[in-house]
Design an enzyme around this catalytic site. Sequence first.
Site, PDB file in Angstrom:
ATOM      1  N   LYS A  14       0.828  -1.216   0.000  1.00  0.00           N
ATOM      2  CA  LYS A  14       0.000   0.000   0.000  1.00  0.00           C
ATOM      3  C   LYS A  14       0.858   1.261   0.000  1.00  0.00           C
ATOM      4  CE  LYS A  14      -2.310  -0.649   3.832  1.00  0.00           C
ATOM      5  NZ  LYS A  14      -1.933  -1.976   4.321  1.00  0.00           N
ATOM      6  N   ARG A  89     -10.380   0.582   8.555  1.00  0.00           N
ATOM      7  CA  ARG A  89      -9.823  -0.733   8.821  1.00  0.00           C
ATOM      8  C   ARG A  89     -10.815  -1.596   9.587  1.00  0.00           C
ATOM      9  NH1 ARG A  89      -4.270   0.688   8.713  1.00  0.00           N
ATOM     10  NH2 ARG A  89      -2.853  -1.065   8.835  1.00  0.00           N
ATOM     11  N   ARG A 172      -1.297  -8.363  13.733  1.00  0.00           N
ATOM     12  CA  ARG A 172      -1.803  -7.492  12.662  1.00  0.00           C
ATOM     13  C   ARG A 172      -2.557  -8.295  11.609  1.00  0.00           C
ATOM     14  NH1 ARG A 172       3.727  -4.993  11.324  1.00  0.00           N
ATOM     15  NH2 ARG A 172       2.785  -3.869   9.585  1.00  0.00           N
TER      16      ARG A 172
END
Length: 217
Positions: A14, A89, A172
């Site tokens: 990203k 997110r 994560r």
Amino acid sequence: MANIILMGPPGAGKGTQAKRIVDAFKLPHISTGDMFREAISQGTPLGLQAKAIIERGDLVPDELTIGLVKERLSRDDCAEGFLLDGFPRTIPQAEALKVLGPEIGRAIDLVIDISVPDEELVRRIAGRRVCPKCGASYHITDMKPKKEGICDRCGAELIQRKDDNAESLKVRLDNYYKQTAPLIDFYEKEGLYHHFDGMVGADNLFKEIQTLLEASK
Ligand code: ADP
Ligand code: ZN
């Protein structure tokens, strides 16, 4: 220009694509990760709240993150388009943006999602080195700086992010699949979703993204 969301798991690329997109299309780059890291390095109250959470790989609470993005998107430089990198997110963040965006004249036009298999994400993150000064990103074997350990762009010494370790990465990735992946469905239903394969190489990937963005100008 367009109001764009860039999404994908940690290590999908990203950051690399974001830099190219904002340069090519002259958009403000709104990276919540960068904003939090900036707050941490400046020792602001937000930074103090976020530091331990980020280092262990967890997500910063929605209220804090949404507040931060709301303030940032409201600024004048976002009036002609922006690139949101790392936000939303979670579903509550996406729901908040769905209300907030139109309210402040910043409705989302399209979502770019980059996918990469887990083994490759782990490999990329383990070898990632970043410039603490200008934010440039490198990889110890795939994207070496010209001089080992030194940023090509600004000459600062490269570091490994505190959350780029095996343990935090596991957290994560877990959070990504549980909390962020459901956004794929969310944005498909909104008719905004565009999927890209993150394994085609950074240059090819950028060309594909560029084609989409040129067509939606
Ligand atoms: P990456 O995509 O490589 O995991 P980022 O730089 O985008 O990294 O984000 C780093 C960290 O900042 C995340 O792991 C999380 O702790 C925090 N963060 C960034 N964006 C958000 C968000 N939208 N909601 C909650 N936490 C976030
Ligand atoms: Zn640098």
